[in-house]
Design an enzyme around this catalytic site. Structure first.
Site, PDB file in Angstrom:
ATOM      1  N   PHE A 215       0.823  -1.200   0.000  1.00 54.44           N
ATOM      2  CA  PHE A 215       0.000   0.000   0.000  1.00 54.44           C
ATOM      3  C   PHE A 215       0.858   1.252   0.000  1.00 54.44           C
ATOM      4  O   PHE A 215       1.871   1.319   0.710  1.00 54.44           O
ATOM      5  CB  PHE A 215      -0.861   0.069   1.272  1.00 54.44           C
ATOM      6  CG  PHE A 215      -1.792  -1.078   1.499  1.00 54.44           C
ATOM      7  CD1 PHE A 215      -3.106  -1.031   1.061  1.00 54.44           C
ATOM      8  CD2 PHE A 215      -1.363  -2.206   2.195  1.00 54.44           C
ATOM      9  CE1 PHE A 215      -3.980  -2.077   1.298  1.00 54.44           C
ATOM     10  CE2 PHE A 215      -2.235  -3.270   2.439  1.00 54.44           C
ATOM     11  CZ  PHE A 215      -3.541  -3.196   1.996  1.00 54.44           C
ATOM     12  N   ASP A 216       0.442   2.259  -0.749  1.00 55.15           N
ATOM     13  CA  ASP A 216       0.922   3.616  -0.522  1.00 55.15           C
ATOM     14  C   ASP A 216       0.233   4.126   0.740  1.00 55.15           C
ATOM     15  O   ASP A 216      -0.756   3.542   1.210  1.00 55.15           O
ATOM     16  CB  ASP A 216       0.576   4.479  -1.739  1.00 55.15           C
ATOM     17  CG  ASP A 216       0.962   5.942  -1.557  1.00 55.15           C
ATOM     18  OD1 ASP A 216       1.999   6.214  -0.924  1.00 55.15           O
ATOM     19  OD2 ASP A 216       0.205   6.802  -2.035  1.00 55.15           O
ATOM     20  N   GLY A 217       0.726   5.250   1.286  1.00 55.64           N
ATOM     21  CA  GLY A 217       0.133   5.793   2.504  1.00 55.64           C
ATOM     22  C   GLY A 217      -0.929   6.845   2.233  1.00 55.64           C
ATOM     23  O   GLY A 217      -2.136   6.578   2.249  1.00 55.64           O
ATOM     24  N   PHE A 332      -1.145  -0.689  -4.359  1.00 56.16           N
ATOM     25  CA  PHE A 332      -2.137   0.379  -4.476  1.00 56.16           C
ATOM     26  C   PHE A 332      -1.475   1.739  -4.290  1.00 56.16           C
ATOM     27  O   PHE A 332      -0.730   1.946  -3.325  1.00 56.16           O
ATOM     28  CB  PHE A 332      -3.212   0.223  -3.394  1.00 56.16           C
ATOM     29  CG  PHE A 332      -3.975  -1.072  -3.450  1.00 56.16           C
ATOM     30  CD1 PHE A 332      -5.064  -1.222  -4.297  1.00 56.16           C
ATOM     31  CD2 PHE A 332      -3.603  -2.151  -2.648  1.00 56.16           C
ATOM     32  CE1 PHE A 332      -5.774  -2.415  -4.349  1.00 56.16           C
ATOM     33  CE2 PHE A 332      -4.309  -3.345  -2.692  1.00 56.16           C
ATOM     34  CZ  PHE A 332      -5.394  -3.479  -3.542  1.00 56.16           C
TER      35      PHE A 332
END
Length: 360
Positions: A215-217, A332
């Site tokens: 995941f991106d943040g 993502f």
């Protein structure tokens, strides 16, 4: 480089689940390179019964990302619905080849196999729902393809061109993957975690036994509140903002609930003494650095009661090379520049069209 929803042409510190840092990807779970410690899924002796939607972690997947239907899409565009249906009928016994979501779905099934061994009566499992806006006459070829590839998919929604949102809500969907940005935006607007999946020209080989999700943040797990500051006022003001709000948790982003669902299943393996052999591994891959902006990330996750297996703070460097090392089944990000960069390195990347950066 041209880019569409069917085909995409084209180091920081690691943090353990208890928040301590390491420089060698060490964690309370097994290192990603050590596949021998991951339990191999056994072949089910009978077809498993799907769990009730309210108990399951429901992953809704479009047929056009689960399978490669690019040729059929071209026939539809050139010959219309009648020619498309005729072609599908003539080829109903020919299975589609795997698409970008295929390895992800197979990894979900491998996790389910191990969960059923540990918790035979539990319905806390992944449940894959195939979503398609195809005509019902095309359904037979899809069913034959599912059988050919030995996929465990029992739920099948054919919307006939209508919006899928009603079905997604009825199934308590935890994640929706599609090649259609419009449908993804609609789902996000209704509070459903969703992303547009792209097909890289080459796909990196991924684990068959350990599900890896990256995941991106900002704009994905977290809201884009801090990202808005950065875009409006630059890096200096962003860092100043993060320092001033270091002890204030960020608001949640669209995929926070999916990370929660993964964490819930990870705890089930922990509960059976398989903390080191867990077949689910999560990654945060963020452009933030390890200063106040990184500290705020870790404090936010802690305030939510969530753990991440590895957190990689790249301080603005490209994400593609790190993702190539991680080899996630899915990544993502809310910014297309990072989706493109990941796909160029062979990662199956998904765009989350959320927040200021994606306003139309």
């Amino acid at each position: 480089m041209s880019l569409n929803s069917q085909t995409l042409t084209g180091s920081g510190q690691d943090w353990t689940r208890n928040g301590s840092s390491s420089s060698s990807s060490s964690s309370s779970r097994a290192p990603m390179e050590n596949e021998s410690m991951i339990l191999k899924p056994s072949t089910p002796t009978r077809k498993p019964i799907p769990p009730k939607p309210e108990n399951a972690i429901t992953i809704a997947v479009s047929s056009q990302v689960l399978f490669n239907m690019e040729k059929e899409q071209q026939i539809y565009e050139q010959q219309g619905m009648e020619g498309y249906i005729k072609y599908q009928g003539e080829h109903e016994t020919e299975p589609f080849s795997p698409g970008p979501a295929f390895s992800f779905v197979k990894a979900l099934e491998a996790v389910n196999t191990q969960l059923r061994e540990l918790y035979p009566d539990s319905e806390e499992l992944f449940d894959v729902v195939l979503m398609t806006n195809n005509h019902a006459d095309v359904g037979l070829r899809l069913i034959n393809t599912i059988s050919h590839h030995q996929l465990v998919i029992e739920r099948f929604c054919m919307t006939g061109g209508n919006s899928p949102v009603g079905d997604l809500m009825a199934y308590h969907t935890n994640l929706y993957l599609s090649s259609d940005p419009g449908k993804v935006r609609e789902a996000l607007g209704e509070g459903i975690a969703a992303a547009t999946m792209f097909t890289p020209e080459k796909m990196t080989e991924v684990s068959e036994t350990q599900l890896r999700v990256a995941f991106d943040g900002d704009g994905v797990l977290f809201s884009d509140e801090s990202e808005r500051v950065f875009k409006a006022h630059g890096l200096a003001k962003f860092l100043e903002h993060e320092k001033a709000h270091e002890n204030e948790p960020m608001n949640h982003g669209p995929l926070k609930g999916f990370l929660e669902a993964l964490g819930k299943l990870q705890k089930k393996f922990d509960g059976k003494g398989q903390r080191m052999d867990c077949p689910i591994r999560t990654y945060l891959v963020t452009a933030r650095g390890t200063g106040s902006s990184g500290i705020r990330v870790l404090k936010t996750l802690s305030s939510w009661g969530l753990e991440i297996d590895e957190a990689l703070f790249l301080a603005g460097t490209p994400k593609g090379p790190m993702l190539e090392k991680i080899r996630p089944h899915i990544f993502f990000d809310d910014q297309m520049i990072h989706v493109t960069g990941a796909a160029e390195m062979g990662t199956v990347a998904c765009h989350v069209p959320y927040g200021k950066a994606n306003e139309i």
